[in-house]
Write a protein that holds these residues in place. Sequence first.
Motif, short mmCIF file in Angstrom:
data_model
loop_
_atom_site.label_atom_id
_atom_site.label_comp_id
_atom_site.label_asym_id
_atom_site.label_seq_id
_atom_site.Cartn_x
_atom_site.Cartn_y
_atom_site.Cartn_z
N VAL A 1 0.84 -1.19 0.00
CA VAL A 1 0.00 0.00 0.00
C VAL A 1 0.88 1.24 0.00
O VAL A 1 1.79 1.35 0.81
CB VAL A 1 -0.95 0.02 1.21
N GLN A 2 0.57 2.14 -0.91
CA GLN A 2 1.28 3.43 -0.95
C GLN A 2 0.30 4.56 -1.22
O GLN A 2 -0.69 4.38 -1.94
CB GLN A 2 2.35 3.41 -2.05
N LEU A 3 0.61 5.70 -0.63
CA LEU A 3 -0.13 6.93 -0.87
C LEU A 3 0.88 7.99 -1.28
O LEU A 3 1.84 8.24 -0.54
CB LEU A 3 -0.89 7.37 0.38
N GLN A 4 0.67 8.58 -2.42
CA GLN A 4 1.60 9.58 -2.94
C GLN A 4 0.88 10.92 -3.05
O GLN A 4 0.04 11.11 -3.91
CB GLN A 4 2.13 9.16 -4.31
N ALA A 5 1.23 11.84 -2.17
CA ALA A 5 0.58 13.15 -2.15
C ALA A 5 1.41 14.17 -2.92
O ALA A 5 2.64 14.10 -2.94
CB ALA A 5 0.40 13.62 -0.71
N SER A 6 0.72 15.11 -3.52
CA SER A 6 1.38 16.19 -4.26
C SER A 6 0.44 17.38 -4.38
O SER A 6 -0.74 17.28 -4.02
CB SER A 6 1.80 15.70 -5.65
N CYS A 21 -3.76 12.81 -4.12
CA CYS A 21 -3.22 11.65 -3.41
C CYS A 21 -3.50 10.42 -4.25
O CYS A 21 -4.66 10.01 -4.38
CB CYS A 21 -3.83 11.53 -2.04
N VAL A 22 -2.45 9.86 -4.84
CA VAL A 22 -2.60 8.66 -5.66
C VAL A 22 -2.39 7.44 -4.78
O VAL A 22 -1.35 7.32 -4.11
CB VAL A 22 -1.59 8.66 -6.82
N ALA A 23 -3.37 6.56 -4.78
CA ALA A 23 -3.30 5.35 -3.96
C ALA A 23 -2.90 4.16 -4.82
O ALA A 23 -3.32 4.04 -5.97
CB ALA A 23 -4.65 5.09 -3.31
N SER A 24 -2.11 3.28 -4.25
CA SER A 24 -1.76 2.03 -4.92
C SER A 24 -1.79 0.91 -3.89
O SER A 24 -1.54 1.12 -2.71
CB SER A 24 -0.38 2.12 -5.59
N GLY A 25 -2.11 -0.28 -4.37
CA GLY A 25 -2.19 -1.43 -3.48
C GLY A 25 -3.59 -1.71 -2.98
O GLY A 25 -3.82 -2.71 -2.31
N PHE A 26 -4.52 -0.82 -3.25
CA PHE A 26 -5.92 -1.02 -2.90
C PHE A 26 -6.76 -0.11 -3.79
O PHE A 26 -6.24 0.80 -4.43
CB PHE A 26 -6.18 -0.73 -1.42
N TYR A 94 -1.15 15.84 4.79
CA TYR A 94 -0.92 14.42 4.60
C TYR A 94 -2.21 13.74 4.16
O TYR A 94 -3.29 14.08 4.67
CB TYR A 94 -0.47 13.77 5.91
N CYS A 95 -2.10 12.78 3.27
CA CYS A 95 -3.26 11.93 3.01
C CYS A 95 -3.10 10.63 3.78
O CYS A 95 -1.97 10.19 4.06
CB CYS A 95 -3.47 11.68 1.52
N ALA A 96 -4.23 10.07 4.14
CA ALA A 96 -4.24 8.85 4.94
C ALA A 96 -5.36 7.94 4.47
O ALA A 96 -6.34 8.41 3.88
CB ALA A 96 -4.43 9.19 6.42
N ALA A 97 -5.21 6.66 4.74
CA ALA A 97 -6.23 5.68 4.39
C ALA A 97 -6.52 4.80 5.58
O ALA A 97 -5.63 4.53 6.40
CB ALA A 97 -5.76 4.83 3.21
N ALA A 98 -7.77 4.40 5.67
CA ALA A 98 -8.20 3.48 6.72
C ALA A 98 -8.96 2.33 6.09
O ALA A 98 -9.74 2.55 5.15
CB ALA A 98 -9.07 4.20 7.74
N GLU A 99 -8.76 1.15 6.60
CA GLU A 99 -9.39 -0.04 6.02
C GLU A 99 -10.87 -0.14 6.39
O GLU A 99 -11.60 -0.89 5.76
CB GLU A 99 -8.63 -1.28 6.45
N GLU A 100 -11.29 0.58 7.40
CA GLU A 100 -12.69 0.57 7.82
C GLU A 100 -13.40 1.83 7.32
O GLU A 100 -12.76 2.81 6.92
CB GLU A 100 -12.77 0.51 9.35
N GLU A 101 -14.71 1.79 7.38
CA GLU A 101 -15.52 2.96 7.06
C GLU A 101 -15.51 3.88 8.27
O GLU A 101 -16.32 3.74 9.18
CB GLU A 101 -16.95 2.56 6.70
N VAL A 102 -14.58 4.80 8.30
CA VAL A 102 -14.40 5.66 9.47
C VAL A 102 -14.79 7.11 9.22
O VAL A 102 -14.72 7.93 10.15
CB VAL A 102 -12.95 5.61 9.99
N CYS A 103 -15.15 7.44 8.00
CA CYS A 103 -15.58 8.81 7.71
C CYS A 103 -17.07 8.92 8.05
O CYS A 103 -17.92 9.10 7.17
CB CYS A 103 -15.31 9.17 6.26
N ASP A 104 -17.35 8.79 9.34
CA ASP A 104 -18.73 8.79 9.81
C ASP A 104 -18.96 9.94 10.77
O ASP A 104 -18.08 10.31 11.56
CB ASP A 104 -19.04 7.47 10.53
N LEU A 105 -20.19 10.46 10.72
CA LEU A 105 -20.58 11.54 11.61
C LEU A 105 -21.04 10.93 12.94
O LEU A 105 -21.88 10.04 12.96
CB LEU A 105 -21.70 12.35 10.98
#
Length: 132
Positions: A1-6, A21-26, A94-105
Amino acid sequence: VQLQASGGGLVQAGGSLRLSCVASGFTLDTHSLGWFRQGSGRERVGVACIGGRWGTTGYEDSVKGRFTISRDTAKNTVYLQMNSLKPEDTDIYYCAAAEEEVCDLYEGTYYWLTMPGESDYWGQGTQVTVSS
């Protein structure tokens, strides 16, 4: 898994920038993606997030109406369009990723944005500087 921010840079107050933020690996539909920022001597805090399955979005109060998070699933890329920038937006983003649905109110707050430790992966930062 990689996240490339620019996309960071120097801009005058009132100007705009778009971070990528380009994601790779998922794929984006399987992970929540978020943007966080951190200044010297300060804690990392969330700015905006987007859910994986439905693409629902959430924002920290200070950026509502100015920043927009979006994604392009074909490019596996998440964007943060930042308009009406202010000097206080100066930070490393920074960009970040989470494997769960965490963008919840939850109780009026997108709790992932207050809990960066819930992230599973981080990209490198990109500096945003807003001059007055």
